[in-house]
Design a protein around this motif. Structure first.
Motif, PDB file in Angstrom:
ATOM      1  N   GLY A 110       0.789  -1.127  -0.429  1.00  0.00           N
ATOM      2  CA  GLY A 110      -0.161  -0.277   0.313  1.00  0.00           C
ATOM      3  C   GLY A 110       1.165   1.223  -0.088  1.00  0.00           C
ATOM      4  N   GLN A 111       2.206   0.818  -0.073  1.00  0.00           N
ATOM      5  CA  GLN A 111       3.233   2.360  -0.223  1.00  0.00           C
ATOM      6  C   GLN A 111       3.649   3.037  -1.768  1.00  0.00           C
ATOM      7  OE1 GLN A 111       6.265   1.297   1.889  1.00  0.00           O
ATOM      8  NE2 GLN A 111       5.689   2.012   3.732  1.00  0.00           N
ATOM      9  N   LYS A 112       3.493   4.128  -1.627  1.00  0.00           N
ATOM     10  CA  LYS A 112       3.535   4.889  -2.745  1.00  0.00           C
ATOM     11  C   LYS A 112       5.059   4.261  -3.530  1.00  0.00           C
ATOM     12  CE  LYS A 112       3.967   8.909  -5.282  1.00  0.00           C
ATOM     13  NZ  LYS A 112       3.921  10.636  -5.562  1.00  0.00           N
ATOM     14  N   GLY A 113       5.531   3.182  -4.813  1.00  0.00           N
ATOM     15  CA  GLY A 113       6.766   3.537  -5.099  1.00  0.00           C
ATOM     16  C   GLY A 113       7.310   4.560  -5.339  1.00  0.00           C
ATOM     17  N   HIS A 114       8.812   4.333  -5.779  1.00  0.00           N
ATOM     18  CA  HIS A 114      10.091   6.057  -5.823  1.00  0.00           C
ATOM     19  C   HIS A 114      10.715   5.097  -6.752  1.00  0.00           C
ATOM     20  CE1 HIS A 114       8.533   8.583  -2.749  1.00  0.00           C
ATOM     21  NE2 HIS A 114       7.847   7.593  -2.038  1.00  0.00           N
ATOM     22  N   ALA A 115      10.455   6.658  -7.875  1.00  0.00           N
ATOM     23  CA  ALA A 115      11.898   6.376  -9.158  1.00  0.00           C
ATOM     24  C   ALA A 115      12.905   7.873  -8.725  1.00  0.00           C
ATOM     25  CB  ALA A 115      11.523   5.516  -9.904  1.00  0.00           C
ATOM     26  N   PHE A 116      14.429   7.405  -8.543  1.00  0.00           N
ATOM     27  CA  PHE A 116      15.138   8.649  -9.191  1.00  0.00           C
ATOM     28  C   PHE A 116      16.094   8.514  -9.574  1.00  0.00           C
ATOM     29  CE2 PHE A 116      17.849  11.375  -7.766  1.00  0.00           C
ATOM     30  CZ  PHE A 116      16.829  13.048  -7.684  1.00  0.00           C
ATOM     31  N   ILE A 117      16.495   9.696 -10.556  1.00  0.00           N
ATOM     32  CA  ILE A 117      18.066   9.314 -11.420  1.00  0.00           C
ATOM     33  C   ILE A 117      19.032  11.008 -11.293  1.00  0.00           C
ATOM     34  CG2 ILE A 117      19.442   9.556 -13.288  1.00  0.00           C
ATOM     35  CD1 ILE A 117      16.429   8.457 -14.851  1.00  0.00           C
ATOM     36  N   ALA A 118      20.055  10.138  -9.931  1.00  0.00           N
ATOM     37  CA  ALA A 118      20.669  10.770  -9.581  1.00  0.00           C
ATOM     38  C   ALA A 118      22.023  10.851 -10.566  1.00  0.00           C
ATOM     39  CB  ALA A 118      21.297  10.622  -7.915  1.00  0.00           C
ATOM     40  N   THR A 119      22.576  12.419 -10.891  1.00  0.00           N
ATOM     41  CA  THR A 119      23.587  12.280 -11.530  1.00  0.00           C
ATOM     42  C   THR A 119      24.821  13.089 -11.272  1.00  0.00           C
ATOM     43  OG1 THR A 119      21.990  12.612 -13.420  1.00  0.00           O
ATOM     44  CG2 THR A 119      24.336  13.530 -14.285  1.00  0.00           C
ATOM     45  N   GLY A 120      25.842  13.014 -11.582  1.00  0.00           N
ATOM     46  CA  GLY A 120      26.899  13.599 -10.985  1.00  0.00           C
ATOM     47  C   GLY A 120      26.960  14.265 -11.736  1.00  0.00           C
ATOM     48  N   TYR A 121      27.918  14.889 -10.700  1.00  0.00           N
ATOM     49  CA  TYR A 121      28.507  16.690 -11.361  1.00  0.00           C
ATOM     50  C   TYR A 121      28.452  16.915 -12.321  1.00  0.00           C
ATOM     51  CZ  TYR A 121      26.724  18.491  -6.215  1.00  0.00           C
ATOM     52  OH  TYR A 121      26.861  18.659  -5.720  1.00  0.00           O
ATOM     53  N   GLY A 122      29.871  15.949 -12.906  1.00  0.00           N
ATOM     54  CA  GLY A 122      30.839  16.065 -14.091  1.00  0.00           C
ATOM     55  C   GLY A 122      29.735  15.516 -15.951  1.00  0.00           C
ATOM     56  N   LEU A 123      28.170  15.076 -14.960  1.00  0.00           N
ATOM     57  CA  LEU A 123      27.866  14.544 -16.194  1.00  0.00           C
ATOM     58  C   LEU A 123      26.389  15.222 -16.168  1.00  0.00           C
ATOM     59  CD1 LEU A 123      27.534  11.033 -16.358  1.00  0.00           C
ATOM     60  CD2 LEU A 123      28.675  12.339 -17.886  1.00  0.00           C
TER      61      LEU A 123
END
Length: 175
Positions: A110-123
Motif C-alpha cells: 500500500g505504499q507509493k513506489g519511488h524512482a529517482f535518477i541521481a547524476t554526478g556533477y561531471g555529467l
C-alpha cells in the motif's frame, strides 16, 4: 536571534535526515556490481543482461551507471537517499564525478513506489536533472504501473546511455 534559532533548528533537522539516510543505505556489494536488485523485482536473466550491458558501457565510455532497487527508503526522500547511496558506494570516477544512480523502490504494502535518477556533477551538463526526471516519468513509471519493472529499468538505462554516450543530446530527448 529568532532567525538564528530557526536556522539552527532547520540545520539540525537536515543533519538528522542525512544521518538517517546514511544509516539506511545498504553496504556496497562485494564484489561490486552495477545492477543491485535488493528488492528482488528484476528477472535473473534481465539482471544479468543489464549488468553486462552496463559494464560494457562503463568500459567504453568511463561513465558508470548503477541500478539499485531497495525495499525501503527508511522514511527518507528518494533524491537524498539516491545521492547518498551514490556517494557511499563511490559510483563513477571520483576525478570526473561521472556516476549515475538509478534507484527504484517498488510499490509495496500500500505504499507509493519511488524512482529517482541521481547524476554526478561531471555529467549534469550532459544529463540535466530535468531530463533525468523526464526519463523517470516517461520511461520508467508507465512500465512500473504495468508491473513491468524489467522494461522500465532497461528503458531508463538505454536512454541514459544514448544521451551520455553522445548518440543524441538531452535537448533531442522527447520522452
Amino acid at each position: 536571534m529568532r532567525l538564528l534559532k530557526s536556522s539552527l533548528l532547520s540545520l539540525l533537522f537536515i543533519l538528522s535526515l542525512a544521518t538517517q539516510a546514511q544509516d539506511c543505505i545498504p553496504s556496497k556489494p562485494n564484489p561490486p556490481r552495477l545492477v543491485n536488485d535488493l528488492a528482488n523485482i528484476l528477472s535473473a536473466a534481465e539482471e544479468q543482461g543489464l549488468e553486462e550491458y552496463l559494464v560494457s558501457f562503463n568500459d567504453t565510455t568511463s561513465t558508470q551507471i548503477a541500478i539499485v532497487t531497495v525495499k525501503d527508503l527508511c522514511g527518507n526522500d528518494a533524491a537524498a537517499f539516491t545521492f547518498e547511496l551514490g556517494e557511499k558506494w563511490g559510483v563513477g570516477n571520483a576525478k570526473f564525478d561521472n556516476g549515475i544512480v538509478v534507484l527504484v523502490r517498488p510499490k509495496r504494502d500500500g505504499q507509493k513506489g519511488h524512482a529517482f535518477i541521481a547524476t554526478g556533477y561531471g555529467l549534469e551538463g550532459v544529463l540535466p536533472d530535468a531530463i533525468a526526471k523526464r526519463i523517470v516519468e516517461f520511461e520508467m513509471i508507465p512500465n512500473f504501473k504495468q508491473n513491468n519493472y524489467d522494461q522500465g529499468v532497461i528503458r531508463a538505462a538505454t536512454v541514459i546511455m544514448e544521451i551520455t554516450g553522445g548518440e543524441y543530446s538531452a535537448e533531442n530527448y522527447n520522452g
